[in-house]
Write a protein that holds these residues in place. Structure first.
Motif, mmCIF file in Angstrom:
data_model
loop_
_atom_site.group_PDB
_atom_site.id
_atom_site.type_symbol
_atom_site.label_atom_id
_atom_site.label_comp_id
_atom_site.label_asym_id
_atom_site.label_seq_id
_atom_site.Cartn_x
_atom_site.Cartn_y
_atom_site.Cartn_z
ATOM 1 N N ILE A 100 29.590 127.457 45.237
ATOM 2 C CA ILE A 100 28.765 126.304 45.634
ATOM 3 C C ILE A 100 29.637 125.218 46.279
ATOM 4 C CG2 ILE A 100 26.844 126.701 44.043
ATOM 5 C CD1 ILE A 100 28.229 124.738 42.087
ATOM 6 N N LYS A 101 30.625 125.661 47.027
ATOM 7 C CA LYS A 101 31.615 124.748 47.599
ATOM 8 C C LYS A 101 30.974 123.590 48.370
ATOM 9 C CE LYS A 101 34.658 126.882 49.997
ATOM 10 N NZ LYS A 101 35.703 127.450 50.849
ATOM 11 N N GLU A 102 29.901 123.869 49.090
ATOM 12 C CA GLU A 102 29.255 122.825 49.887
ATOM 13 C C GLU A 102 28.609 121.735 49.028
ATOM 14 O OE1 GLU A 102 25.893 125.710 49.073
ATOM 15 O OE2 GLU A 102 28.062 125.836 49.308
ATOM 16 N N LEU A 103 28.364 122.017 47.766
ATOM 17 C CA LEU A 103 27.730 121.051 46.866
ATOM 18 C C LEU A 103 28.733 120.222 46.069
ATOM 19 C CD1 LEU A 103 24.894 123.290 45.352
ATOM 20 C CD2 LEU A 103 24.761 121.769 47.340
ATOM 21 N N LEU A 104 29.976 120.665 45.998
ATOM 22 C CA LEU A 104 30.951 120.077 45.075
ATOM 23 C C LEU A 104 31.127 118.559 45.165
ATOM 24 C CD1 LEU A 104 33.714 122.826 44.919
ATOM 25 C CD2 LEU A 104 31.871 122.345 43.291
ATOM 26 N N PRO A 105 31.114 117.940 46.352
ATOM 27 C CA PRO A 105 31.315 116.482 46.358
ATOM 28 C C PRO A 105 30.273 115.701 45.555
ATOM 29 C CG PRO A 105 31.671 117.375 48.549
ATOM 30 C CD PRO A 105 31.095 118.495 47.707
ATOM 31 N N GLN A 106 29.095 116.285 45.348
ATOM 32 C CA GLN A 106 28.046 115.570 44.634
ATOM 33 C C GLN A 106 27.657 116.249 43.315
ATOM 34 O OE1 GLN A 106 26.176 114.734 48.741
ATOM 35 N NE2 GLN A 106 25.151 113.326 47.330
ATOM 36 N N ILE A 107 28.559 117.080 42.817
ATOM 37 C CA ILE A 107 28.349 117.760 41.529
ATOM 38 C C ILE A 107 28.979 116.936 40.409
ATOM 39 C CG2 ILE A 107 29.152 119.748 40.148
ATOM 40 C CD1 ILE A 107 26.880 120.575 41.928
ATOM 41 N N ILE A 108 28.285 116.899 39.281
ATOM 42 C CA ILE A 108 28.824 116.304 38.055
ATOM 43 C C ILE A 108 28.654 117.342 36.949
ATOM 44 C CG2 ILE A 108 28.559 114.507 36.299
ATOM 45 C CD1 ILE A 108 27.524 112.674 38.530
ATOM 46 N N MET A 109 29.755 117.655 36.291
ATOM 47 C CA MET A 109 29.686 118.562 35.144
ATOM 48 C C MET A 109 30.089 117.790 33.902
ATOM 49 S SD MET A 109 30.901 122.216 36.636
ATOM 50 C CE MET A 109 30.090 123.071 35.296
ATOM 51 N N THR B 207 33.771 114.070 44.354
ATOM 52 C CA THR B 207 34.362 112.944 45.091
ATOM 53 C C THR B 207 33.316 111.978 45.623
ATOM 54 O OG1 THR B 207 34.461 114.320 47.088
ATOM 55 C CG2 THR B 207 36.456 114.192 45.732
ATOM 56 N N ALA B 208 32.181 112.471 46.097
ATOM 57 C CA ALA B 208 31.134 111.573 46.603
ATOM 58 C C ALA B 208 30.501 110.777 45.457
ATOM 59 C CB ALA B 208 30.067 112.360 47.366
ATOM 60 N N CYS B 209 30.355 111.409 44.308
ATOM 61 C CA CYS B 209 29.798 110.713 43.137
ATOM 62 C C CYS B 209 30.755 109.629 42.658
ATOM 63 C CB CYS B 209 29.494 111.690 42.013
ATOM 64 S SG CYS B 209 28.189 112.860 42.398
ATOM 65 N N ASP C 102 36.219 106.909 39.378
ATOM 66 C CA ASP C 102 36.185 108.313 38.977
ATOM 67 C C ASP C 102 36.196 108.368 37.453
ATOM 68 O OD1 ASP C 102 36.422 110.999 38.505
ATOM 69 O OD2 ASP C 102 38.292 111.258 39.620
ATOM 70 N N TYR C 103 35.076 108.711 36.894
ATOM 71 C CA TYR C 103 34.947 108.714 35.434
ATOM 72 C C TYR C 103 35.140 110.100 34.820
ATOM 73 C CZ TYR C 103 30.073 109.393 37.002
ATOM 74 O OH TYR C 103 28.936 109.810 37.640
ATOM 75 N N HIS D 78 21.756 113.640 44.700
ATOM 76 C CA HIS D 78 21.508 113.568 46.136
ATOM 77 C C HIS D 78 21.370 112.091 46.534
ATOM 78 C CE1 HIS D 78 19.393 115.600 49.766
ATOM 79 N NE2 HIS D 78 20.176 114.612 50.142
ATOM 80 N N LEU D 79 22.521 111.483 46.783
ATOM 81 C CA LEU D 79 22.600 110.065 47.127
ATOM 82 C C LEU D 79 23.547 109.911 48.309
ATOM 83 C CD1 LEU D 79 22.241 106.979 46.527
ATOM 84 C CD2 LEU D 79 24.196 107.190 44.979
ATOM 85 N N THR D 80 23.081 109.224 49.326
ATOM 86 C CA THR D 80 23.917 108.934 50.484
ATOM 87 C C THR D 80 23.893 107.432 50.712
ATOM 88 O OG1 THR D 80 23.288 111.052 51.450
ATOM 89 C CG2 THR D 80 24.313 109.442 52.917
ATOM 90 N N LEU D 81 25.076 106.820 50.719
ATOM 91 C CA LEU D 81 25.175 105.384 50.936
ATOM 92 C C LEU D 81 25.826 105.106 52.286
ATOM 93 C CD1 LEU D 81 26.498 104.273 47.428
ATOM 94 C CD2 LEU D 81 24.145 104.152 48.277
ATOM 95 N N SER D 82 25.332 104.075 52.956
ATOM 96 C CA SER D 82 25.964 103.642 54.206
ATOM 97 C C SER D 82 27.255 102.897 53.874
ATOM 98 C CB SER D 82 25.015 102.723 54.974
ATOM 99 O OG SER D 82 24.904 101.485 54.295
ATOM 100 N N LEU D 83 28.067 102.658 54.880
ATOM 101 C CA LEU D 83 29.305 101.903 54.667
ATOM 102 C C LEU D 83 29.006 100.501 54.146
ATOM 103 C CD1 LEU D 83 31.407 102.973 57.771
ATOM 104 C CD2 LEU D 83 31.695 103.687 55.399
#
Length: 167
Positions: A42-51, A68-70, A77-78, A147-152
């Motif tokens: 699921i490499k394409e999902l990893l930036p927004q994955i939380i385990m 990383t995106a989360c 980074d928690y 699934h969250l996308t923030l602008s700059l």
């Protein structure tokens, strides 16, 4: 969180992708094990994955992987921290301990729309949390996608996640 009856109702391809992956790992069990989850799948999902690892008696949630995106949208980074050690000031309508408790007792995914607050606005985002079990019966891990996308501009106004001892 405003609950969705089914993940498809949220209109998120990444959430559907994670659901399909989770279902593909079920076999004849209630839920897959942590060992069934291969990040390469699921490499394409990893930036927004939380385990998270779930501890029992008392119920505690320890974040083992924060994508990383989360981490960027949280402002911190928690990874390696417990839920009860953190302040999620950016969350305006979600009781995460209650959600994890429900997942532990029902042994089923929870999905819906949450509200992310910045200093200026509230932004809806979609999330699904899936249970994992090493023994096939008791939830001891979870995997989630936010699934969250923030602008700059929005990133400049994030209310960061902070350790409770820092406030």
């Amino acid at each position: 969180m405003i609950r969705a009856a089914q993940i498809a109702d949220l209109g998120s391809q990444p959430l559907l992708r994670l659901e399909a992956y989770w279902l593909s790992k079920l076999g004849d069990r209630h839920m897959p094990s942590r060992a069934d989850i291969d990040p390469a799948d699921i490499k394409e999902l990893l930036p927004q994955i939380i385990m998270a690892r779930i501890e029992h008696d008392p119920l505690r949630v320890k974040y083992s992987i924060v994508g990383t995106a989360c981490a960027r949208s949280a402002g911190f980074d928690y990874t390696g921290r417990y839920l009860d050690e953190l302040r999620f000031d950016s969350e305006s309508d979600t009781d995460w301990l209650k959600i994890y408790s429900e997942i532990v007792s029902a042994r089923k995914p929870v999905a819906g729309t949450c509200r992310f607050r910045t200093a200026d606005v509230e932004i809806p985002y979609r999330v699904a949390v899936f249970p994992l079990s090493n023994d096939g019966e008791n939830v001891d891990h979870t995997i989630a996608y936010e699934h969250l996308t923030l602008s700059l501009t929005e990133m400049d106004h994030v209310l960061p996640v902070t350790p409770k001892s820092d406030k």
